[in-house]
Design a protein around this motif. Structure first.
Motif, mmCIF file in Angstrom:
data_model
loop_
_atom_site.group_PDB
_atom_site.id
_atom_site.type_symbol
_atom_site.label_atom_id
_atom_site.label_comp_id
_atom_site.label_asym_id
_atom_site.label_seq_id
_atom_site.Cartn_x
_atom_site.Cartn_y
_atom_site.Cartn_z
ATOM 1 N N ALA A 278 48.283 73.004 12.160
ATOM 2 C CA ALA A 278 49.186 72.239 13.026
ATOM 3 C C ALA A 278 50.235 73.127 13.654
ATOM 4 C CB ALA A 278 49.849 71.128 12.215
ATOM 5 N N SER A 279 50.576 74.233 12.974
ATOM 6 C CA SER A 279 51.621 75.128 13.458
ATOM 7 C C SER A 279 51.018 76.454 13.907
ATOM 8 C CB SER A 279 52.644 75.389 12.349
ATOM 9 O OG SER A 279 53.540 76.424 12.711
ATOM 10 N N ALA A 280 51.699 77.098 14.840
ATOM 11 C CA ALA A 280 51.272 78.430 15.281
ATOM 12 C C ALA A 280 51.835 79.522 14.389
ATOM 13 C CB ALA A 280 51.709 78.670 16.721
ATOM 14 N N THR A 281 52.804 79.177 13.532
ATOM 15 C CA THR A 281 53.510 80.216 12.773
ATOM 16 C C THR A 281 53.567 79.933 11.278
ATOM 17 O OG1 THR A 281 55.620 79.096 13.201
ATOM 18 C CG2 THR A 281 54.948 80.842 14.741
ATOM 19 N N ALA A 282 52.819 78.953 10.796
ATOM 20 C CA ALA A 282 52.872 78.626 9.368
ATOM 21 C C ALA A 282 51.542 78.045 8.910
ATOM 22 C CB ALA A 282 54.012 77.648 9.088
ATOM 23 N N ILE A 283 51.345 78.057 7.580
ATOM 24 C CA ILE A 283 50.150 77.476 6.962
ATOM 25 C C ILE A 283 50.606 76.576 5.818
ATOM 26 C CG2 ILE A 283 48.017 77.949 5.678
ATOM 27 C CD1 ILE A 283 47.912 80.680 7.011
ATOM 28 N N THR A 284 50.008 75.408 5.703
ATOM 29 C CA THR A 284 50.322 74.506 4.604
ATOM 30 C C THR A 284 49.192 74.518 3.586
ATOM 31 O OG1 THR A 284 49.291 72.545 5.586
ATOM 32 C CG2 THR A 284 51.576 73.034 6.228
ATOM 33 N N TRP A 285 49.501 74.034 2.390
ATOM 34 C CA TRP A 285 48.486 73.966 1.333
ATOM 35 C C TRP A 285 47.354 73.012 1.722
ATOM 36 C CZ3 TRP A 285 45.692 75.915 -2.030
ATOM 37 C CH2 TRP A 285 45.079 75.198 -3.056
ATOM 38 N N ASP A 286 47.688 71.906 2.377
ATOM 39 C CA ASP A 286 46.640 70.974 2.817
ATOM 40 C C ASP A 286 45.672 71.653 3.766
ATOM 41 O OD1 ASP A 286 47.698 68.989 1.296
ATOM 42 O OD2 ASP A 286 48.679 67.908 2.942
ATOM 43 N N GLU A 287 46.180 72.530 4.613
ATOM 44 C CA GLU A 287 45.311 73.230 5.565
ATOM 45 C C GLU A 287 44.419 74.243 4.861
ATOM 46 O OE1 GLU A 287 48.262 72.768 9.445
ATOM 47 O OE2 GLU A 287 48.395 74.537 8.175
ATOM 48 N N VAL A 288 44.910 74.843 3.773
ATOM 49 C CA VAL A 288 44.063 75.724 2.973
ATOM 50 C C VAL A 288 42.901 74.925 2.383
ATOM 51 C CG1 VAL A 288 43.973 77.180 0.918
ATOM 52 C CG2 VAL A 288 45.927 77.328 2.460
ATOM 53 N N LEU A 289 43.203 73.732 1.862
ATOM 54 C CA LEU A 289 42.151 72.874 1.316
ATOM 55 C C LEU A 289 41.159 72.459 2.401
ATOM 56 C CD1 LEU A 289 44.148 70.496 -1.079
ATOM 57 C CD2 LEU A 289 42.680 72.428 -1.692
ATOM 58 N N ASP A 290 41.678 72.145 3.598
ATOM 59 C CA ASP A 290 40.796 71.768 4.704
ATOM 60 C C ASP A 290 39.849 72.910 5.062
ATOM 61 O OD1 ASP A 290 41.803 69.201 4.968
ATOM 62 O OD2 ASP A 290 43.349 69.806 6.393
ATOM 63 N N LEU A 291 40.373 74.143 5.053
ATOM 64 C CA LEU A 291 39.517 75.294 5.352
ATOM 65 C C LEU A 291 38.427 75.441 4.296
ATOM 66 C CD1 LEU A 291 38.756 77.929 6.798
ATOM 67 C CD2 LEU A 291 40.497 79.091 5.410
ATOM 68 N N GLU A 292 38.817 75.387 3.021
ATOM 69 C CA GLU A 292 37.835 75.574 1.954
ATOM 70 C C GLU A 292 36.738 74.528 2.021
ATOM 71 O OE1 GLU A 292 37.802 75.611 -2.925
ATOM 72 O OE2 GLU A 292 39.414 76.647 -1.851
ATOM 73 N N HIS A 293 37.103 73.284 2.299
ATOM 74 C CA HIS A 293 36.105 72.214 2.319
ATOM 75 C C HIS A 293 35.382 72.100 3.657
ATOM 76 C CE1 HIS A 293 36.715 70.373 -1.670
ATOM 77 N NE2 HIS A 293 37.903 70.961 -1.566
ATOM 78 N N SER A 294 35.749 72.932 4.610
ATOM 79 C CA SER A 294 34.955 72.990 5.839
ATOM 80 C C SER A 294 33.668 73.780 5.619
ATOM 81 C CB SER A 294 35.773 73.635 6.973
ATOM 82 O OG SER A 294 35.949 75.033 6.748
ATOM 83 N N VAL A 295 33.631 74.554 4.526
ATOM 84 C CA VAL A 295 32.432 75.298 4.153
ATOM 85 C C VAL A 295 31.595 74.435 3.225
ATOM 86 C CG1 VAL A 295 31.565 77.369 2.988
ATOM 87 C CG2 VAL A 295 33.624 77.501 4.399
ATOM 88 N N ASP A 296 30.328 74.302 3.516
ATOM 89 C CA ASP A 296 29.446 73.441 2.728
ATOM 90 C C ASP A 296 29.463 73.848 1.249
ATOM 91 O OD1 ASP A 296 26.985 71.405 3.338
ATOM 92 O OD2 ASP A 296 26.558 72.664 1.587
ATOM 93 N N PRO A 297 29.435 72.864 0.334
ATOM 94 C CA PRO A 297 29.445 73.186 -1.109
ATOM 95 C C PRO A 297 28.342 74.138 -1.532
ATOM 96 C CG PRO A 297 29.783 70.832 -0.770
ATOM 97 C CD PRO A 297 29.445 71.415 0.573
ATOM 98 N N ALA A 298 27.249 74.191 -0.775
ATOM 99 C CA ALA A 298 26.146 75.084 -1.139
ATOM 100 C C ALA A 298 26.571 76.546 -1.106
ATOM 101 C CB ALA A 298 24.966 74.872 -0.184
ATOM 102 N N TYR A 299 27.623 76.857 -0.350
ATOM 103 C CA TYR A 299 28.078 78.241 -0.228
ATOM 104 C C TYR A 299 29.257 78.577 -1.147
ATOM 105 C CZ TYR A 299 25.457 78.150 4.177
ATOM 106 O OH TYR A 299 24.482 78.022 5.133
ATOM 107 N N ARG A 300 29.823 77.596 -1.825
ATOM 108 C CA ARG A 300 31.126 77.802 -2.455
ATOM 109 C C ARG A 300 31.068 78.291 -3.904
ATOM 110 N NH1 ARG A 300 33.106 72.638 0.082
ATOM 111 N NH2 ARG A 300 33.413 71.789 -2.005
#
Length: 417
Positions: A278-300
């Motif tokens: 959502a921000s150009a200059t920061a990262i939130t914990w929710d966004e870290v979770l969103d990134l991790e779960h954007s990768v299919d569980p078969a790869y994780r």
């Protein structure tokens, strides 16, 4: 000199101190005092990074020395087992091996006329075997190649076989790699007695990517003859360090952000967007979770699944907390050999990655085993002498490699707004 164990313990103490300082800063109401505590935290984490880096370097040096000892032992065994003496064996029996001859070549600044007959005989005999003559530079001894490879791994995670999948070939011919994505296809119910459909709708579609052999060099490094004359062992350390660092940075940069057009396809370039912050200059914990779960569980769950980001991004992530106020970054169990992790996953610090700024891919996550690095032979070191290098000589490094993410779904990127 501190031992590796002592360095690891000191790093653990620095991390514990940093955590305590950051907790104090979080609860401090006086803004000036809170800022002071955060500065002390940053200094403690800098100590942690420095101690950890020193411990890592000592471990890599020990491994390189062990490998060099094994190479020398193997060479001694081969000499003893040889049934028919040749030029190189006859000379080596008198105490002149390939490594010593190469040192004499470096002392002479690449001038064969200034070398002893014995040293020239060893190098010429080896050149006849390897197909490399003096016009292109004699082959570097295996001991120095081992040091060079270790240095390159230390300077960039993408050249490290523990991070990516590394394949080595002896030639540079194009290497086709077949790909297939059948995840969208399923089987279906069958009606008893009915004829199965055969219209080609379920055929498997194969694709293909190629690993090439792009060439890179360090340009010439000038070396004074005085330095070569004064200490051969210092010269080996100099070459292994400087040329290794140059090629390591170059390889890691291309394998991270290479365009893929007449160049390696860097993993950050090839990775698709998993989530946009959502921000150009920061990262939130929710966004870290969103990134991790954007990768299919078969790869994780693979052994090479990890996060990747640069050091400035790591610093920002270390200050993130979960909903219960717990810091997300964990230093691991230093004494127990458990590595540091982020969100329970291993991570690699890659300085070629973009930082947290507008539109950047600031973080990657996924199975890096699906990123293939092709190495063609071993890195080469060449020496030359001429009017441009007098009084001394020039040394250059040469390397061939390529990289490609063969499965686009395996690694995803967090993109800043």
């Amino acid at each position: 000199m501190a031992t590796i164990k002592e360095l690891r313990e000191q790093a653990a103490n620095a991390a514990t101190e940093a955590r305590s300082l950051l907790e104090q800063a979080s609860s401090e109401k006086d803004e000036a005092r809170a800022s002071e505590l955060e500065s002390q935290h940053d200094a403690a984490m800098k100590d942690f990074d420095g101690l950890t880096a020193r411990a890592d370097k000592f471990e890599k040096l020990e491994a390189a020395e062990k490998q060099a000892d094994e190479v020398r032992q193997r060479q001694d065994d081969e000499k003893r087992k040889a049934k028919r003496p040749d030029v190189s064996v006859e000379v080596e029996a008198e105490g002149m091996d390939h490594r010593t001859a190469f040192q004499a070549y470096m002392r002479a600044g690449g001038n064969e006329g200034a070398m002893s007959h014995e040293a020239r005989a060893v190098l010429e005999a080896r050149a006849q075997v390897t197909g490399t003559d003096s016009a292109g530079g004699y082959t570097v001894p295996e001991e120095l190649q081992a040091i060079l490879t270790k240095t390159m791994a230390a300077w960039g995670p993408m050249y490290d076989e523990d991070v990516a999948t590394v394949v080595t070939s002896s030639t540079g011919a194009s290497w086709p790699m077949p790909t297939v994505d059948d995840t969208g296809s399923t089987a279906g119910a069958h009606t008893e007695g009915a004829t199965m459909t055969d219209d080609g709708g379920k055929d498997v579609t194969f694709g293909q990517k190629s690993l090439e052999a792009y060439e890179f060099d360090t340009e010439w490094l000038r070396v004074s003859k005085a330095l070569a004359d004064d200490s051969v062992f210092a010269m080996e350390a100099l070459l292994g360090s400087l040329l290794g660092e140059r090629m390591g940075r170059l390889a890691n940069l291309n394998l991270t952000t290479g365009s893929g057009s007449s160049a390696p396809h860097g993993v950050a370039t090839a990775a698709g967007t998993g989530h946009t912050a959502a921000s150009a200059t920061a990262i939130t914990w929710d966004e870290v979770l969103d990134l991790e779960h954007s990768v299919d569980p078969a790869y994780r769950n693979g052994p090479k699944v990890r996060y990747m980001f640069n050091d400035d991004t790591l610093k920002a992530l270390r200050k993130l907390k979960d909903g219960d106020g717990n810091y997300l970054w964990q230093m691991g169990n230093v004494q127990g050999g458990v590595p540091a992790s982020f969100s329970g996953r291993p991570y690699s610090v890659n300085q070629a990655m973009d930082g947290i700024a507008t539109g950047n891919k600031s973080m990657l996550f996924g199975d890096f085993a699906k990123y293939y690095v092709r190495k063609v032979g071993s890195p080469l070191i060449m020496a030359a002498q001429g009017k441009d290098f007098l009084p001394g000589f020039g040394v250059a490094g040469y390397i061939r490699f390529d990289g490609e993410l063969l499965d686009a779904g395996a690694v995803k990127a967090l993109v800043q707004a």
